[in-house]
Design an enzyme around this catalytic site. Structure first.
Site, PDB file in Angstrom:
ATOM      1  N   HIS A  71       0.754  -1.069   0.104  1.00 26.81           N
ATOM      2  CA  HIS A  71       0.001  -0.087   0.002  1.00 26.81           C
ATOM      3  C   HIS A  71       1.016   1.172  -0.166  1.00 26.81           C
ATOM      4  O   HIS A  71       2.085   1.190  -0.010  1.00 26.81           O
ATOM      5  CB  HIS A  71      -1.076  -0.045   1.072  1.00 26.81           C
ATOM      6  CG  HIS A  71      -0.229   0.056   2.522  1.00 26.81           C
ATOM      7  ND1 HIS A  71       0.392   1.059   3.128  1.00 26.81           N
ATOM      8  CD2 HIS A  71      -0.160  -1.189   3.487  1.00 26.81           C
ATOM      9  CE1 HIS A  71       0.568   0.789   4.229  1.00 26.81           C
ATOM     10  NE2 HIS A  71       0.511  -0.413   4.479  1.00 26.81           N
ATOM     11  N   CYS A 107       3.325  -4.363   6.663  1.00 23.81           N
ATOM     12  CA  CYS A 107       3.204  -4.515   5.297  1.00 23.81           C
ATOM     13  C   CYS A 107       4.479  -3.742   4.367  1.00 23.81           C
ATOM     14  O   CYS A 107       5.271  -3.335   5.236  1.00 23.81           O
ATOM     15  CB  CYS A 107       1.951  -3.557   4.818  1.00 23.81           C
ATOM     16  SG  CYS A 107       0.392  -4.412   5.524  1.00 23.81           S
TER      17      CYS A 107
END
Length: 167
Positions: free
Chosen positions: A128, A140
């Protein structure tokens, strides 16, 4: 590894002959991922999906799925839908995907601990946008918005996220 792989190291990412700055989890790149450690797990992770906010950007790929109001990601390891996309109202802990900030305007999903999630191994590993350069994630891999859009337009289900440890 193939040219289709996104290769992430502690110093950045490589994809299709280009280098990209990126950030990883606050716990660094880890060989043994555990729930809540903030680590980005070492390994080869398949790309299994893409989500996007149609009210904020054009569809990044023809196979991307829109993020709708009420879309959530279950992050409760005790729930049967752990590490799956769910809908509100939802009785367990879940992360809102349609956020007020732009962090999840575009999300690339990996197969980390999916589809049969094991409690304790950690929830989803997404690609992301970053909050800002150098600011870590919860595990992430995050990119500058323009770089993430460039990557999203060129990946497919054959693409893998290859996370390498330091050294």
């Amino acid at each position: 590894m193939t040219p289709e792989d996104i290769v992430v190291t502690p110093t950045g990412a490589r994809f299709r002959g280009r280098r990209f700055p990126c950030t990883v989890g606050r716990g660094g790149i880890v060989a043994e991922k555990r729930e809540g450690d903030g680590g980005t797990p070492v390994g080869v992770h398949r790309i299994v999906g893409m989500l996007w906010r149609p009210d904020r950007m054009a569809r990044p790929a023809d196979w991307a799925v829109p993020i709708r109001p009420g879309d959530l990601w279950c992050d409760d390891p005790r729930h049967e839908d752990y590490n799956l996309m769910v809908r509100a109202p939802f009785p367990a802990s879940a992360e809102v995907l349609r956020r007020a900030d732009p962090l999840y305007d575009l999300v690339i999903l990996t197969d980390w601990n999916w589809p049969q999630a094991e409690a304790g191994r950690g929830s989803a590993i997404f690609l992301h946008r970053w909050r800002r350069p150098g600011f870590p994630t919860e595990g992430c891999v995050a990119f500058a918005p323009a770089h993430l859009r460039w990557i999203a337009g060129r990946i497919g289900f054959e693409t893998r996220l290859v996370v390498r440890a330091a050294g």
